[in-house]
Design an enzyme around this catalytic site. Sequence first.
Site, mmCIF file in Angstrom:
data_model
loop_
_atom_site.group_PDB
_atom_site.id
_atom_site.type_symbol
_atom_site.label_atom_id
_atom_site.label_comp_id
_atom_site.label_asym_id
_atom_site.label_seq_id
_atom_site.Cartn_x
_atom_site.Cartn_y
_atom_site.Cartn_z
ATOM 1 N N ARG A 65 12.177 4.816 -7.933
ATOM 2 C CA ARG A 65 13.119 5.229 -6.893
ATOM 3 C C ARG A 65 14.111 4.129 -6.549
ATOM 4 O O ARG A 65 15.203 4.405 -6.036
ATOM 5 C CB ARG A 65 12.365 5.734 -5.662
ATOM 6 C CG ARG A 65 11.685 7.075 -5.888
ATOM 7 C CD ARG A 65 10.868 7.503 -4.684
ATOM 8 N NE ARG A 65 9.804 6.582 -4.368
ATOM 9 C CZ ARG A 65 8.619 6.550 -4.968
ATOM 10 N NH1 ARG A 65 8.342 7.423 -5.912
ATOM 11 N NH2 ARG A 65 7.705 5.665 -4.628
ATOM 12 N N GLU A 102 -3.801 -2.640 -4.593
ATOM 13 C CA GLU A 102 -5.072 -2.448 -3.899
ATOM 14 C C GLU A 102 -6.207 -2.276 -4.917
ATOM 15 O O GLU A 102 -7.275 -2.852 -4.784
ATOM 16 C CB GLU A 102 -4.974 -1.228 -2.987
ATOM 17 C CG GLU A 102 -6.044 -1.228 -1.922
ATOM 18 C CD GLU A 102 -5.857 -0.075 -0.955
ATOM 19 O OE1 GLU A 102 -4.815 0.594 -1.020
ATOM 20 O OE2 GLU A 102 -6.779 0.145 -0.159
HETATM 21 P P1 AMP Z 1 4.157 -2.801 -2.517
HETATM 22 O O1 AMP Z 1 4.132 -3.595 -3.794
HETATM 23 O O2 AMP Z 1 2.802 -2.617 -1.911
HETATM 24 O O3 AMP Z 1 5.169 -3.352 -1.521
HETATM 25 O O4 AMP Z 1 4.593 -1.331 -2.895
HETATM 26 C C1 AMP Z 1 5.900 -1.054 -3.110
HETATM 27 C C2 AMP Z 1 6.086 -0.025 -4.197
HETATM 28 O O5 AMP Z 1 5.139 1.038 -4.133
HETATM 29 C C3 AMP Z 1 7.449 0.580 -4.045
HETATM 30 O O6 AMP Z 1 8.042 0.616 -5.327
HETATM 31 C C4 AMP Z 1 7.204 1.954 -3.472
HETATM 32 O O7 AMP Z 1 7.985 2.889 -4.151
HETATM 33 C C5 AMP Z 1 5.731 2.240 -3.655
HETATM 34 N N1 AMP Z 1 5.010 2.592 -2.410
HETATM 35 C C6 AMP Z 1 4.018 1.875 -1.829
HETATM 36 N N2 AMP Z 1 3.533 2.490 -0.751
HETATM 37 C C7 AMP Z 1 4.243 3.625 -0.612
HETATM 38 C C8 AMP Z 1 4.227 4.699 0.343
HETATM 39 N N3 AMP Z 1 3.361 4.737 1.379
HETATM 40 N N4 AMP Z 1 5.113 5.699 0.176
HETATM 41 C C9 AMP Z 1 5.992 5.690 -0.856
HETATM 42 N N5 AMP Z 1 6.044 4.710 -1.779
HETATM 43 C C10 AMP Z 1 5.186 3.690 -1.670
#
Ligand code: AMP
Length: 177
Positions: A65, A102
């Site tokens: 996205r 996670e």
């Molecule tokens: P992070 O590495 O944990 O910051 O996760 C970021 C990536 O995971 C981004 O590319 C988001 O598109 C996706 N992502 C993580 N959590 C969500 C969520 N609750 N809703 C939508 N996309 C998420």
Amino acid sequence: MELPYDQAKLAALVRDVPDFPSPGVVFKDVAPLLADPQAFSTVIDVLVMAVGRGTVDRVIGIEARGFILAAPVADRLGAGFVPARKAGKLPGRTSSVSYELEYGLETLEVQSDAIARDDRVVIIDDVLATGGTAAAAIELVTGLGGRVTGLGFLLELGFLGGAARLTGHDHLSLLSY
Ligand code: AMP
């Protein structure tokens, strides 16, 4: 800097999807916002205003996205667009960084010749959650000798503390939860 936009209007176009893609996760579905021409245009305007100070050479969009937002931002800034993708999707020589999610490991890659030494680079994604993905993107840019001049997100899940992974870098999230 004052960023004129109606947060409530944008927030109303983000849909919460419980237990997607796995139990316990509330997925922030930005599809309704992207499908609204005025809201989409506002998001691009605000990102361009926030991250476009000074010269930008490259805008990185994070699969998948992030591509949707980063490409129009790059176009508006007169910068090049660079995709950061999951492992094995990009041909030729790539730089990669693995980071922990996670459950399990994730790998992010860019083509090694997509960023040159001293390039000023902006990183864009839809959601800042734990910050692992954005931190990996920063590592990719700096590993190739580029300079991260800003990061932009449509929304940030503040309770997951991702901003702490971006210390030393300016970032903007249009919506915070
Ligand atoms: P992070 O590495 O944990 O910051 O996760 C970021 C990536 O995971 C981004 O590319 C988001 O598109 C996706 N992502 C993580 N959590 C969500 C969520 N609750 N809703 C939508 N996309 C998420």
